[in-house]
Every structure is written in C-alpha cells, then in structure tokens.
Design a protein around this motif. Structure first.
Motif, mmCIF file in Angstrom:
data_model
loop_
_atom_site.group_PDB
_atom_site.id
_atom_site.type_symbol
_atom_site.label_atom_id
_atom_site.label_comp_id
_atom_site.label_asym_id
_atom_site.label_seq_id
_atom_site.Cartn_x
_atom_site.Cartn_y
_atom_site.Cartn_z
ATOM 1 N N HIS A 288 -0.320 1.079 16.740
ATOM 2 C CA HIS A 288 -0.167 2.510 17.003
ATOM 3 C C HIS A 288 -1.409 3.316 16.625
ATOM 4 C CE1 HIS A 288 4.066 3.157 18.308
ATOM 5 N NE2 HIS A 288 4.206 1.934 17.828
ATOM 6 N N GLY A 289 -2.485 2.626 16.293
ATOM 7 C CA GLY A 289 -3.757 3.303 16.093
ATOM 8 C C GLY A 289 -4.040 3.813 14.700
ATOM 9 N N TYR A 290 -3.184 3.469 13.742
ATOM 10 C CA TYR A 290 -3.456 3.863 12.364
ATOM 11 C C TYR A 290 -4.499 2.925 11.759
ATOM 12 C CZ TYR A 290 0.755 6.797 12.188
ATOM 13 O OH TYR A 290 1.703 7.767 12.402
ATOM 14 N N PRO A 291 -5.270 3.402 10.781
ATOM 15 C CA PRO A 291 -6.080 2.450 10.012
ATOM 16 C C PRO A 291 -5.150 1.492 9.290
ATOM 17 C CG PRO A 291 -6.081 4.631 8.972
ATOM 18 C CD PRO A 291 -5.436 4.787 10.308
ATOM 19 N N MET A 292 -5.505 0.208 9.270
ATOM 20 C CA MET A 292 -4.668 -0.793 8.611
ATOM 21 C C MET A 292 -5.016 -0.837 7.127
ATOM 22 S SD MET A 292 -2.494 -3.237 8.418
ATOM 23 C CE MET A 292 -2.102 -3.744 10.081
ATOM 24 N N VAL A 293 -4.136 -0.288 6.307
ATOM 25 C CA VAL A 293 -4.357 -0.207 4.868
ATOM 26 C C VAL A 293 -3.262 -1.017 4.174
ATOM 27 C CG1 VAL A 293 -4.633 1.312 2.884
ATOM 28 C CG2 VAL A 293 -5.310 2.103 5.163
ATOM 29 N N LEU A 294 -3.656 -2.073 3.477
ATOM 30 C CA LEU A 294 -2.704 -2.945 2.805
ATOM 31 C C LEU A 294 -2.944 -2.923 1.306
ATOM 32 C CD1 LEU A 294 -2.798 -6.059 5.190
ATOM 33 C CD2 LEU A 294 -1.215 -4.127 5.235
ATOM 34 N N ASN A 295 -1.861 -2.988 0.552
ATOM 35 C CA ASN A 295 -1.938 -2.992 -0.898
ATOM 36 C C ASN A 295 -1.218 -4.219 -1.444
ATOM 37 O OD1 ASN A 295 -0.110 -2.192 -3.481
ATOM 38 N ND2 ASN A 295 -2.156 -1.343 -3.690
ATOM 39 N N PHE A 296 -1.904 -4.946 -2.297
ATOM 40 C CA PHE A 296 -1.298 -6.073 -3.011
ATOM 41 C C PHE A 296 -1.431 -5.809 -4.506
ATOM 42 C CE2 PHE A 296 -1.864 -8.023 1.042
ATOM 43 C CZ PHE A 296 -0.985 -9.094 1.109
ATOM 44 N N VAL A 297 -0.317 -5.726 -5.210
ATOM 45 C CA VAL A 297 -0.362 -5.664 -6.672
ATOM 46 C C VAL A 297 -0.482 -7.102 -7.166
ATOM 47 C CG1 VAL A 297 0.858 -5.033 -8.775
ATOM 48 C CG2 VAL A 297 1.012 -3.557 -6.754
ATOM 49 N N THR A 298 -1.561 -7.380 -7.881
ATOM 50 C CA THR A 298 -1.771 -8.747 -8.356
ATOM 51 C C THR A 298 -1.457 -8.846 -9.847
ATOM 52 O OG1 THR A 298 -4.133 -8.347 -8.746
ATOM 53 C CG2 THR A 298 -3.501 -9.233 -6.603
ATOM 54 N N HIS A 299 -1.036 -10.040 -10.260
ATOM 55 C CA HIS A 299 -0.631 -10.304 -11.642
ATOM 56 C C HIS A 299 -0.707 -11.802 -11.862
ATOM 57 C CE1 HIS A 299 3.070 -11.256 -9.471
ATOM 58 N NE2 HIS A 299 2.987 -10.044 -8.939
ATOM 59 N N ARG A 300 -0.270 -12.273 -12.993
ATOM 60 C CA ARG A 300 -0.487 -13.683 -13.338
ATOM 61 C C ARG A 300 0.214 -14.645 -12.374
ATOM 62 N NH1 ARG A 300 -0.416 -14.706 -18.335
ATOM 63 N NH2 ARG A 300 -0.064 -16.931 -18.142
ATOM 64 N N HIS A 301 1.225 -14.174 -11.611
ATOM 65 C CA HIS A 301 1.972 -15.065 -10.722
ATOM 66 C C HIS A 301 1.430 -15.129 -9.297
ATOM 67 C CE1 HIS A 301 4.941 -15.658 -13.837
ATOM 68 N NE2 HIS A 301 5.078 -14.354 -13.960
ATOM 69 N N ASN A 302 0.457 -14.269 -8.965
ATOM 70 C CA ASN A 302 -0.104 -14.347 -7.608
ATOM 71 C C ASN A 302 -1.622 -14.202 -7.560
ATOM 72 O OD1 ASN A 302 -0.555 -11.606 -7.999
ATOM 73 N ND2 ASN A 302 0.794 -10.922 -6.352
ATOM 74 N N ILE A 303 -2.268 -13.874 -8.673
ATOM 75 C CA ILE A 303 -3.699 -13.591 -8.650
ATOM 76 C C ILE A 303 -4.532 -14.836 -8.342
ATOM 77 C CG2 ILE A 303 -4.137 -13.965 -11.129
ATOM 78 C CD1 ILE A 303 -5.911 -11.386 -10.968
ATOM 79 N N ASP A 304 -3.998 -16.020 -8.622
ATOM 80 C CA ASP A 304 -4.737 -17.246 -8.312
ATOM 81 C C ASP A 304 -4.745 -17.543 -6.817
ATOM 82 O OD1 ASP A 304 -5.421 -17.754 -10.963
ATOM 83 O OD2 ASP A 304 -3.552 -18.832 -11.349
ATOM 84 N N ARG A 305 -4.022 -16.751 -6.048
ATOM 85 C CA ARG A 305 -4.015 -16.905 -4.591
ATOM 86 C C ARG A 305 -4.735 -15.747 -3.902
ATOM 87 N NH1 ARG A 305 2.091 -19.294 -3.342
ATOM 88 N NH2 ARG A 305 1.907 -21.101 -4.728
ATOM 89 N N THR A 306 -5.715 -15.187 -4.588
ATOM 90 C CA THR A 306 -6.464 -14.072 -4.023
ATOM 91 C C THR A 306 -7.103 -14.440 -2.691
ATOM 92 O OG1 THR A 306 -6.885 -13.096 -6.205
ATOM 93 C CG2 THR A 306 -8.380 -12.481 -4.430
ATOM 94 N N ASP A 307 -7.580 -15.680 -2.560
ATOM 95 C CA ASP A 307 -8.176 -16.099 -1.287
ATOM 96 C C ASP A 307 -7.149 -16.067 -0.160
ATOM 97 O OD1 ASP A 307 -6.773 -18.189 -2.496
ATOM 98 O OD2 ASP A 307 -8.102 -19.760 -1.702
ATOM 99 N N ARG A 308 -5.923 -16.508 -0.441
ATOM 100 C CA ARG A 308 -4.879 -16.500 0.591
ATOM 101 C C ARG A 308 -4.461 -15.072 0.930
ATOM 102 N NH1 ARG A 308 -0.788 -21.405 -1.323
ATOM 103 N NH2 ARG A 308 -2.412 -22.910 -1.898
ATOM 104 N N ILE A 309 -4.451 -14.210 -0.090
ATOM 105 C CA ILE A 309 -4.124 -12.807 0.168
ATOM 106 C C ILE A 309 -5.144 -12.190 1.113
ATOM 107 C CG2 ILE A 309 -4.043 -10.516 -0.913
ATOM 108 C CD1 ILE A 309 -2.832 -11.849 -3.394
ATOM 109 N N ILE A 310 -6.420 -12.429 0.831
ATOM 110 C CA ILE A 310 -7.471 -11.860 1.681
ATOM 111 C C ILE A 310 -7.404 -12.453 3.076
ATOM 112 C CG2 ILE A 310 -9.964 -11.653 1.998
ATOM 113 C CD1 ILE A 310 -10.208 -11.576 -1.078
#
Length: 382
Positions: A154-176
C-alpha cells in the motif's frame, strides 16, 4: 520547589513536539517485555473519541508536530480511523505503532485514505514458534508476515521493530534476513529496555555482554554488506542501558519534547513515568497548556536545580540530564537519585550485579511472567 511547579528559569521550557497517544491498554498479545504498567488492568475508563480530539487539538496548537498512536494494541479502538483523520486534518505527521494483530487490508486502505503516514509493525522473533510463544498466539507470526507485506504493497515505508533479549538475540542474522526478505526500509533491533513487564522479567531477558557484542557485530557486518549492495535498508541497533557507563539523555530531558497521554487521560513526560510517586495531571481536568507549563509533575525534574550530587556538579549533566528518572526510581527507590547506569553513581553496583546475574541466568521463556489481565490483577492486589 514551589507547589505550583513553576519551571526553573535556568532552562527554558521547550515545546511538546511529539505526542504519544496511548489509546488503550487492551491487547490480544501477552509480551513479557511490554512497557505498559504492571497494574494496567485496574486503570480507569478510556478517553472518548471527542476527548482525544480535544487532546490532539490542544497539543497541535502548542506546537506538536508528530503523533504516535500506540497502546496496548491501538487497533482494538473502533474509532482509530476517525482519530487518524482528525490528526491529519490538524496537520500532524501520523504514526501507527502496532503488533499487526487485528490489521486487515481493508483497514490499511482506510487508514491510508484517512491520512496515516507511517505504520510500524513489531515482531517477537524471526522464528515462528518463538514468536508465537512470546506473543501468546498460535497465528501471530503468520498474521504479522501477511500484514507487513500488505503495508508495503500500500506504499507505506516498511518499518519493522524487533525487541531483542537473551532468548532471541543470538538469531540477529535470521532477524535481519527476514526483514530483508520483507523488503524493509527501516529495522529497529531494540534490545530490551527494562521498564514495566520487562523489568519484572529482567532476570530472564537481559542478554549477556557477549551476546550483545556478537549481535552488534552481526548488525555492523550487515550494514557494510547492504551499503556495498546499494540496499537502502537502515538497521538501527539499540543497546540496553545496563551495558553503558553513562546514562542516556532520557526523552531528551524531562518535559522537554515528549508528551504522553495514557488511555485514561493521565498526562506524562514519558510513557514509564506513571510508576513514580507523583500525582500527574489528567486531561479530563486540565488543559494541556496548564499540564505542560504549570503542573508539578511536568516541572519536577526539569532543569538542574533538582539534582543531587554527583549530578549537580557533573560536567556531563547537560548531555544526559542525570539519566532516566524512572530507572532511578525502579533501582534505588528514589527518582531524584543519579541513574545507576552511570558509573559515577554510588549505586552503580545494582547494574554490575544485574550484568553478573545475566551471565548465569537459566530462566526459559516459559518461566517468564506474561503480560495479561490475570497477572495484572494479581500484581495490582499484591
């Protein structure tokens, strides 16, 4: 300080340029790091459409230029399209901060027509199972993916937010990688800031220093790669205060730029201030003009006169304003103290202890206290 809360002449009072409209504390998800108050379930009746119109008009007249519609989950408000339309009519830049749960193609189109400028969608993780476990919904991840693609279409800028913490921060590459697959324009990798439910769950959420450093290296590697490829995606990495030696200039200074109005109309200098032992004013009873300039709550920590040592004599006080008042209260019991994040604080040991605790923490995701009505009621009674 005078009971009227008159601002100190040493620092001119700025304009409330950014209005955060927390429309509701209702939310279909149960994120254990939510910044909403722990006792949100006992808060008062939500402001009506007309009352929000009045708040927006008063703030705009005072100089507010940007409004964020937040919650809870703002999509549960049936008048959201009306609120967006009125904000646009008043001349705001409008921003919707949402989990994406409850969003539809029809709503996206209606919001666009009403004048919405920006939609930010939050994810809990790049892995469907972890995302849904944290969210408390078996369908959350699929819904978020679908709506992220629809927002882009729909033409909006794609803005995504991920709150990272000890249970997901080791998957930063997969998040990106997920964000790149979704053609994100902006990605906020926001390491947990410990307020509200996140503070309650700190022992199970704070990453180790090694985890944090590794995630930042991964992010920087991707930044270099994206730059080389000419990919315009911006990666924003937000570190937690707990691994800094100096505090952040919280909200750019107390009552300086940001104005938050909660679902029941309580006005705050920041979204976390409700926990402080201060009787903040309500928009049902006072004009925003009075609240911003004359109320005790908004003047309590303006300027430098309130500061004890070591802040009062510190040559960095004009950079960080003594740090975060909410964090000082949470960790020391006195909002007037120096933010313990600062290594100059005589209470910096609580931060060092938290770092040490993170090195040996064993809590699993299922051990966390999830943000929901039942837990909120239990906390309110305790």
């Amino acid at each position: 300080m005078a009971s009227t809360g008159s601002p100190s002449p040493e620092v001119p009072v700025g304009l409330p340029l950014w209005l955060l409209a927390e429309l509701t504390y209702r939310c279909p998800l149960q994120c254990p790091y939510c910044s909403n108050p722990l006792d949100f379930a006992r808060q008062g009746e939500e402001l009506s459409t007309a009352q929000w119109f009045k708040v927006m008009a008063e703030a705009r007249e005072m100089g507010a230029a940007q409004i964020g519609f937040s919650g809870g989950e703002p999509l549960v408000r049936q008048d959201l399209t009306e609120l967006i339309g009125e904000a646009r009519r008043l001349g705001y830049y409008t921003n919707l901060i949402t989990s994406g749960i409850g969003l539809t193609e029809q709503k996206i189109a209606a919001f666009k027509q009403a004048g919405l400028d920006h939609i930010q969608i939050s994810f809990q993780a790049s892995d469907e199972q972890v995302n849904n476990l944290l969210a408390g919904s078996k369908k959350a991840f699929a819904q978020k993916l679908e709506m992220a693609r629809a927002v882009k279409a729909h033409g909006y800028p794609m803005v995504l937010n991920f709150v990272t913490h000890r249970h997901n921060i080791d998957r930063t590459d997969r998040i990106i990688e997920l964000c790149l697959a979704l053609e994100a324009d902006f990605v906020e990798l926001a390491t947990c800031q410990f307020y509200g439910w996140a503070q309650l769950n700190r022992a199970g959420l704070l990453p180790t220093r090694e985890q944090l450093q590794r995630a930042e290296r991964v992010t920087n590697d991707y930044r270099e790669r994206l730059k080389a490829e000419g990919n315009p995606c911006k990666l924003i990495f937000v570190t937690p205060d707990y691994y800094e030696e100096r505090p952040k200039a919280c909200m750019n200074g107390w009552g300086s730029i940001f104005l938050t109005v909660t679902p029941d109309g309580t006005a705050l200098p920041c979204h976390g201030a409700r926990q402080l032992p201060i009787a903040f004013p309500n928009v049902r009873e006072h004009s925003l003009q009075h609240i911003w300039y004359d109320s005790f709550g908004f003047n309590r920590f303006r300027g430098f006169a309130w500061m004890p040592e070591p802040c009062r004599s510190c040559d960095e006080k004009e950079k960080d304003f003594g740090g975060c008042r909410c964090q000082a209260f949470m960790l020391t019991g006195d909002a007037s103290n120096a933010d313990p994040v600062c290594s100059k604080s005589d209470r910096h040991g609580v931060i060092l202890a938290a770092r040490a605790e993170a090195e040996h923490a064993t809590q699993s995701i299922t051990d966390l206290a999830f943000r929901n009505e039942r837990n909120s009621h239990l906390i309110a009674k305790s």
